[in-house]
Design an enzyme around this catalytic site. Structure first.
Site, PDB file in Angstrom:
ATOM      1  N   ASP A  92       0.859  -1.203   0.000  1.00 42.61           N
ATOM      2  CA  ASP A  92       0.000   0.000   0.000  1.00 42.61           C
ATOM      3  C   ASP A  92       0.892   1.249   0.000  1.00 42.61           C
ATOM      4  O   ASP A  92       2.110   1.146   0.149  1.00 42.61           O
ATOM      5  CB  ASP A  92      -0.950  -0.010   1.221  1.00 42.61           C
ATOM      6  N   HIS A 114       8.483  -5.574  -1.325  1.00 43.65           N
ATOM      7  CA  HIS A 114       7.575  -6.501  -2.006  1.00 43.65           C
ATOM      8  C   HIS A 114       6.786  -5.817  -3.116  1.00 43.65           C
ATOM      9  O   HIS A 114       5.784  -6.343  -3.585  1.00 43.65           O
ATOM     10  CB  HIS A 114       6.605  -7.137  -0.992  1.00 43.65           C
ATOM     11  N   ASN A 208       4.239  -5.027  18.063  1.00 42.82           N
ATOM     12  CA  ASN A 208       3.265  -5.866  17.382  1.00 42.82           C
ATOM     13  C   ASN A 208       2.048  -6.056  18.278  1.00 42.82           C
ATOM     14  O   ASN A 208       2.073  -5.682  19.462  1.00 42.82           O
ATOM     15  CB  ASN A 208       3.918  -7.215  17.028  1.00 42.82           C
TER      16      ASN A 208
HETATM   17  C1  BV8 Z   1      12.328 -15.385  -2.155  1.00 48.35           C
HETATM   18  C2  BV8 Z   1       3.427  -9.427  -2.000  1.00 48.35           C
HETATM   19  C3  BV8 Z   1      14.103 -16.308  -3.401  1.00 48.35           C
HETATM   20  C4  BV8 Z   1       2.150 -10.011  -2.395  1.00 48.35           C
HETATM   21  C5  BV8 Z   1       4.406 -10.916  -0.401  1.00 48.35           C
HETATM   22  C6  BV8 Z   1      13.263 -19.370   4.255  1.00 48.35           C
HETATM   23  C7  BV8 Z   1      12.486 -20.155   5.075  1.00 48.35           C
HETATM   24  C8  BV8 Z   1      11.204 -20.505   4.696  1.00 48.35           C
HETATM   25  C9  BV8 Z   1      10.673 -20.071   3.466  1.00 48.35           C
HETATM   26  C10 BV8 Z   1      11.436 -19.293   2.665  1.00 48.35           C
HETATM   27  C11 BV8 Z   1      12.729 -18.946   3.054  1.00 48.35           C
HETATM   28  N1  BV8 Z   1      13.261 -18.168   2.066  1.00 48.35           N
HETATM   29  C12 BV8 Z   1      12.353 -18.020   1.062  1.00 48.35           C
HETATM   30  C13 BV8 Z   1      11.217 -18.690   1.401  1.00 48.35           C
HETATM   31  C14 BV8 Z   1      10.015 -18.780   0.574  1.00 48.35           C
HETATM   32  C15 BV8 Z   1       9.044 -17.619   0.781  1.00 48.35           C
HETATM   33  C16 BV8 Z   1       8.533 -17.584   2.195  1.00 48.35           C
HETATM   34  O1  BV8 Z   1       9.023 -16.838   3.021  1.00 48.35           O
HETATM   35  N2  BV8 Z   1       7.527 -18.405   2.461  1.00 48.35           N
HETATM   36  C17 BV8 Z   1       6.915 -18.410   3.781  1.00 48.35           C
HETATM   37  C18 BV8 Z   1       5.408 -18.217   3.653  1.00 48.35           C
HETATM   38  C19 BV8 Z   1       7.265 -19.699   4.464  1.00 48.35           C
HETATM   39  N3  BV8 Z   1       9.658 -16.339   0.444  1.00 48.35           N
HETATM   40  C20 BV8 Z   1       9.670 -15.932  -0.827  1.00 48.35           C
HETATM   41  O2  BV8 Z   1       9.223 -16.580  -1.749  1.00 48.35           O
HETATM   42  C21 BV8 Z   1      10.320 -14.573  -1.124  1.00 48.35           C
HETATM   43  N4  BV8 Z   1      11.197 -14.721  -2.241  1.00 48.35           N
HETATM   44  O3  BV8 Z   1      12.774 -15.837  -1.140  1.00 48.35           O
HETATM   45  O4  BV8 Z   1      12.954 -15.482  -3.365  1.00 48.35           O
HETATM   46  C22 BV8 Z   1      14.729 -16.176  -4.741  1.00 48.35           C
HETATM   47  C23 BV8 Z   1      16.102 -16.322  -4.822  1.00 48.35           C
HETATM   48  C24 BV8 Z   1      16.703 -16.204  -6.065  1.00 48.35           C
HETATM   49  C25 BV8 Z   1      15.938 -15.928  -7.202  1.00 48.35           C
HETATM   50  C26 BV8 Z   1      14.562 -15.773  -7.092  1.00 48.35           C
HETATM   51  C27 BV8 Z   1      13.945 -15.904  -5.850  1.00 48.35           C
HETATM   52  C28 BV8 Z   1       9.294 -13.522  -1.551  1.00 48.35           C
HETATM   53  C29 BV8 Z   1       8.354 -13.213  -0.457  1.00 48.35           C
HETATM   54  C30 BV8 Z   1       7.424 -12.051  -0.868  1.00 48.35           C
HETATM   55  C31 BV8 Z   1       6.048 -12.563  -1.130  1.00 48.35           C
HETATM   56  N5  BV8 Z   1       5.133 -11.451  -1.343  1.00 48.35           N
HETATM   57  N6  BV8 Z   1       3.645  -9.855  -0.659  1.00 48.35           N
HETATM   58  C32 BV8 Z   1       1.037  -9.210  -1.803  1.00 48.35           C
HETATM   59  O5  BV8 Z   1       1.258  -8.362  -0.923  1.00 48.35           O
HETATM   60  O6  BV8 Z   1      -0.084  -9.457  -2.265  1.00 48.35           O
HETATM   61  S1  BV8 Z   1       4.454 -11.515   1.174  1.00 48.35           S
HETATM   62  C33 BV8 Z   1       3.131 -10.980   2.093  1.00 48.35           C
HETATM   63  O7  BV8 Z   1       3.402 -11.451   3.441  1.00 48.35           O
HETATM   64  C34 BV8 Z   1       2.985  -9.484   2.252  1.00 48.35           C
HETATM   65  O8  BV8 Z   1       4.004  -8.716   1.679  1.00 48.35           O
HETATM   66  C35 BV8 Z   1       3.040  -9.303   3.766  1.00 48.35           C
HETATM   67  O9  BV8 Z   1       3.476  -8.068   4.125  1.00 48.35           O
HETATM   68  C36 BV8 Z   1       3.996 -10.349   4.101  1.00 48.35           C
HETATM   69  C37 BV8 Z   1       4.244 -10.685   5.506  1.00 48.35           C
HETATM   70  O10 BV8 Z   1       3.038 -10.742   6.188  1.00 48.35           O
HETATM   71  P1  BV8 Z   1       2.836  -9.678   7.361  1.00 48.35           P
HETATM   72  O11 BV8 Z   1       3.060  -8.315   6.818  1.00 48.35           O
HETATM   73  O12 BV8 Z   1       3.680 -10.094   8.503  1.00 48.35           O
HETATM   74  O13 BV8 Z   1       1.300  -9.837   7.628  1.00 48.35           O
HETATM   75  P2  BV8 Z   1       0.599 -10.919   8.577  1.00 48.35           P
HETATM   76  O14 BV8 Z   1      -0.858 -10.855   8.332  1.00 48.35           O
HETATM   77  O15 BV8 Z   1       1.307 -12.224   8.446  1.00 48.35           O
HETATM   78  O16 BV8 Z   1       0.921 -10.386  10.055  1.00 48.35           O
HETATM   79  C38 BV8 Z   1       0.396  -9.144  10.492  1.00 48.35           C
HETATM   80  C39 BV8 Z   1       0.943  -8.908  11.888  1.00 48.35           C
HETATM   81  O17 BV8 Z   1       0.478  -7.635  12.333  1.00 48.35           O
HETATM   82  C40 BV8 Z   1       0.479  -9.941  12.912  1.00 48.35           C
HETATM   83  O18 BV8 Z   1       1.588 -10.396  13.659  1.00 48.35           O
HETATM   84  C41 BV8 Z   1      -0.497  -9.160  13.803  1.00 48.35           C
HETATM   85  O19 BV8 Z   1      -0.414  -9.563  15.150  1.00 48.35           O
HETATM   86  C42 BV8 Z   1       0.011  -7.741  13.645  1.00 48.35           C
HETATM   87  N7  BV8 Z   1      -1.034  -6.723  13.813  1.00 48.35           N
HETATM   88  C43 BV8 Z   1      -2.335  -6.785  13.381  1.00 48.35           C
HETATM   89  N8  BV8 Z   1      -2.968  -5.628  13.712  1.00 48.35           N
HETATM   90  C44 BV8 Z   1      -2.054  -4.841  14.337  1.00 48.35           C
HETATM   91  C45 BV8 Z   1      -0.826  -5.530  14.396  1.00 48.35           C
HETATM   92  N9  BV8 Z   1       0.276  -5.010  14.976  1.00 48.35           N
HETATM   93  C46 BV8 Z   1       0.164  -3.777  15.514  1.00 48.35           C
HETATM   94  N10 BV8 Z   1      -0.971  -3.047  15.491  1.00 48.35           N
HETATM   95  C47 BV8 Z   1      -2.102  -3.560  14.918  1.00 48.35           C
HETATM   96  N11 BV8 Z   1      -3.226  -2.829  14.920  1.00 48.35           N
END
Ligand code: BV8
Length: 243
Positions: A92, A114, A208
């Protein structure tokens, strides 16, 4: 005040502006499996579904505004004399709008690791365009002047996040690493606190709603809504009480 600060934000910082997070029960992913809408494979399988998913989120930007947490970080950007890297996982434009309402110091950097909803990318040339409206199979890019080559400028799973060289350098050399509103599930973003703490000398703090997956890596942990915790912490930083 010439210390370096890195702030990593996630969907939680935008939650109180009305943008759903990813993994909450009413979150973005609940209506769509990640594989269908946030991977290159899902886009190739069904580009129409993916365009609709991002078009709806881009349209919502017209109805939301930055909240007190975004504005507090913008105030820090305008008053911090050292380097300040704001690295967001969010696509955003709420950080952009909050910082545009102030005058950030020259050493301030905002990085959307991202991608951004308000940008489109040509798959043929790699050119990136500001884009406010819907993208679909008929959308033309200026470079090809033909339909069908434009995709959202978003980093999907299994795609490399943007500016990782700058991000890794900042995380390894910062004095304060703040993580705000992220569950710590997505890499490499979730690994940055480890970099800051292991390869750098940073004091690490998590602000958080609840403990994240990387909770044990933070020296300091503050739980509560970002619109309350972030302004309070920024006041502490500017009063010289943190670094
Ligand atoms: C890559 C765009 C390599 C899309 C997104 C190592 C270990 C395990 C897995 C992997 C690893 N390395 C790579 C991976 C694979 C993968 C990955 O991480 N998988 C996970 C799911 C296991 N990663 C990738 O694929 C990445 N790429 O590694 O490439 C590579 C190398 C060479 C050549 C090519 C490639 C790419 C990752 C990016 C994916 N795209 N977003 C879109 O937005 O539509 S990720 C997506 O998740 C969003 O960007 C989002 O921001 C992100 C993380 O989520 P959060 O922001 O944390 O949101 P979430 O809902 O989870 O949590 C919200 C938090 O806020 C909560 O904790 C909550 O308590 C808190 N909260 C809520 N309200 C409040 C609050 N806090 C305070 N106040 C409030 N009011």
């Amino acid at each position: 005040m010439d210390k370096t600060i890195v702030i990593l934000t996630g969907a939680g910082i935008s939650a109180e502006s009305g943008i759903p997070t990813f993994r909450a029960s009413d979150g973005l992913w609940c209506n769509h499996p990640i594989e269908d809408v946030a991977t290159p494979q899902g886009y190739r399988r069904n580009p129409k579904l993916v365009h609709e998913f991002y078009n709806a989120r881009r349209a919502q930007l017209k109805e939301v505004i930055p909240n007190a947490a975004h504005h507090a970080i913008a105030e820090l950007a305008a008053n911090w004399d050292g380097k300040l890297f704001l690295i967001t996982q969010n696509v955003d434009d709420l950080h952009d709008r909050a910082t545009q309402a102030t005058t950030p110091k020259p050493a301030f950097r905002l990085i959307h690791m991202h991608g951004e909803l308000r940008k489109a990318r040509c798959e043929k040339s790699g050119s990136i365009f500001d884009w406010q409206e819907n993208i679909d199979g008929d959308s033309h890019c200026d470079c090809c002047n033909a339909p069908g080559n434009l995709r959202p400028h978003i980093v999907w799973f299994n795609e490399m996040p943007l500016e990782m060289d700058v991000i890794d350098e900042a995380a390894s050399s910062c004095d304060l690493f703040m993580s705000i509103g992220t569950s710590g599930n997505v890499y490499p973003a979730a690994g940055l606190v480890h970099t800051a703490r292991t390869y750098g000398r940073a004091h690490t703090v998590e602000l958080n709603l609840e403990p994240s997956a990387g909770e044990s890596l933070f020296h300091e942990k503050i739980y509560g809504p970002a619109t309350k915790t972030v302004p309070e912490y920024v006041r502490r930083i500017l009063a010289g009480g943190v670094v």
